[in-house]
Design a protein around this motif. Structure first.
Motif, PDB file in Angstrom:
ATOM      1  N   THR A 180       0.833  -1.192   0.000  1.00 40.24           N
ATOM      2  CA  THR A 180       0.000   0.000   0.000  1.00 40.24           C
ATOM      3  C   THR A 180       0.872   1.247   0.000  1.00 40.24           C
ATOM      4  OG1 THR A 180      -0.231  -0.376   2.364  1.00 40.24           O
ATOM      5  CG2 THR A 180      -2.165  -0.780   1.022  1.00 40.24           C
ATOM      6  N   GLU A 181       0.564   2.119  -0.925  1.00 38.84           N
ATOM      7  CA  GLU A 181       1.267   3.388  -1.014  1.00 38.84           C
ATOM      8  C   GLU A 181       0.242   4.505  -0.943  1.00 38.84           C
ATOM      9  OE1 GLU A 181       3.851   3.751  -4.338  1.00 38.84           O
ATOM     10  OE2 GLU A 181       4.781   1.817  -4.011  1.00 38.84           O
ATOM     11  N   THR A 182       0.706   5.680  -0.580  1.00 40.10           N
ATOM     12  CA  THR A 182      -0.163   6.828  -0.499  1.00 40.10           C
ATOM     13  C   THR A 182      -0.348   7.412  -1.896  1.00 40.10           C
ATOM     14  OG1 THR A 182       0.667   7.270   1.713  1.00 40.10           O
ATOM     15  CG2 THR A 182      -0.488   9.062   0.605  1.00 40.10           C
ATOM     16  N   ASN A 216      -1.376  13.701  -3.984  1.00 42.16           N
ATOM     17  CA  ASN A 216      -2.282  14.646  -3.323  1.00 42.16           C
ATOM     18  C   ASN A 216      -3.509  14.949  -4.172  1.00 42.16           C
ATOM     19  OD1 ASN A 216      -0.290  14.676  -1.433  1.00 42.16           O
ATOM     20  ND2 ASN A 216       0.256  16.799  -1.685  1.00 42.16           N
ATOM     21  N   GLN A 245      -6.392  12.444  -3.853  1.00 36.80           N
ATOM     22  CA  GLN A 245      -7.049  12.305  -2.545  1.00 36.80           C
ATOM     23  C   GLN A 245      -8.294  13.189  -2.496  1.00 36.80           C
ATOM     24  OE1 GLN A 245      -6.023  10.572   0.249  1.00 36.80           O
ATOM     25  NE2 GLN A 245      -3.895  10.101  -0.139  1.00 36.80           N
ATOM     26  N   PHE A 265      -8.625  10.273   4.208  1.00 37.16           N
ATOM     27  CA  PHE A 265      -7.224  10.116   3.810  1.00 37.16           C
ATOM     28  C   PHE A 265      -6.944   8.653   3.504  1.00 37.16           C
ATOM     29  CE2 PHE A 265      -2.727   9.427   4.473  1.00 37.16           C
ATOM     30  CZ  PHE A 265      -2.163  10.492   3.786  1.00 37.16           C
ATOM     31  N   GLU A 266      -6.306   8.408   2.382  1.00 39.09           N
ATOM     32  CA  GLU A 266      -5.915   7.056   2.000  1.00 39.09           C
ATOM     33  C   GLU A 266      -4.397   7.009   1.931  1.00 39.09           C
ATOM     34  OE1 GLU A 266      -7.735   6.281  -1.727  1.00 39.09           O
ATOM     35  OE2 GLU A 266      -9.752   6.454  -0.941  1.00 39.09           O
ATOM     36  N   GLY A 267      -3.821   6.007   2.530  1.00 39.99           N
ATOM     37  CA  GLY A 267      -2.376   5.875   2.487  1.00 39.99           C
ATOM     38  C   GLY A 267      -1.838   5.270   3.755  1.00 39.99           C
ATOM     39  N   THR A 268      -0.530   5.371   3.924  1.00 39.52           N
ATOM     40  CA  THR A 268       0.123   4.760   5.066  1.00 39.52           C
ATOM     41  C   THR A 268      -0.108   5.574   6.334  1.00 39.52           C
ATOM     42  OG1 THR A 268       2.187   5.951   4.691  1.00 39.52           O
ATOM     43  CG2 THR A 268       1.929   3.831   3.568  1.00 39.52           C
ATOM     44  N   ASP A 327       2.344   8.551   6.630  1.00 40.13           N
ATOM     45  CA  ASP A 327       1.971   9.733   5.855  1.00 40.13           C
ATOM     46  C   ASP A 327       0.806  10.471   6.519  1.00 40.13           C
ATOM     47  OD1 ASP A 327       3.934   9.232   3.992  1.00 40.13           O
ATOM     48  OD2 ASP A 327       2.601   8.147   2.629  1.00 40.13           O
ATOM     49  N   LEU A 328      -0.121   9.722   7.100  1.00 44.81           N
ATOM     50  CA  LEU A 328      -1.246  10.337   7.811  1.00 44.81           C
ATOM     51  C   LEU A 328      -0.740  11.132   9.008  1.00 44.81           C
ATOM     52  CD1 LEU A 328      -4.364  10.569   8.254  1.00 44.81           C
ATOM     53  CD2 LEU A 328      -4.150   8.565   9.718  1.00 44.81           C
TER      54      LEU A 328
END
Length: 116
Positions: free
Chosen positions: A31-33, A36, A39, A61-64, A67-68
């Motif tokens: 899984t990668e973010t 921008n 999103q 928010f979708e991602g690691t 990153d969040l």
């Protein structure tokens, strides 16, 4: 005396097998973010279960998790307040929805204002 639980959740997501050829496939590593611009975030104002105090909540928010947390730290520093980040949500203490939305838009995120 400690309470015993026999739930599969207590195993931490692992499954035990008697099959000697069983291979565990962990899909979480890939899984990668997303970028921008890909999103789609929602900016909410929330005061439920907060003792009547207002909080700005950024959802979607979708991602690691790293990153969040980095984005949450950036927003908390921008507003000069505390907050938290978990489960794809960033919670900022106080009513900073417009300020946060402007900052996220400048970074390329698509932000939608939700609620009053």
């Amino acid at each position: 005396m400690a309470k015993r639980s026999n739930s599969l959740e207590d195993l931490g997501g692992f499954v035990f097998s008697t099959n000697k050829d069983f291979e565990y496939d962990n899909n979480d590593e890939g899984t990668e973010t997303p970028a921008n611009g890909e999103q789609r975030l929602e900016a909410h104002l929330d005061k439920k279960n907060r003792g009547g105090k207002v909080a700005t909540v950024i959802k979607g928010f979708e991602g690691t998790d790293d990153d969040l947390k980095a984005l949450a730290k950036q927003l908390k520093t921008l507003c000069g307040v505390g907050g938290s980040a978990k489960d794809g949500e960033i919670i900022i203490q106080g009513n900073f929805r417009d300020k946060v939305m402007d900052h996220l838009t400048k970074q390329g995120y698509k932000v939608k204002r939700v609620g009053g």
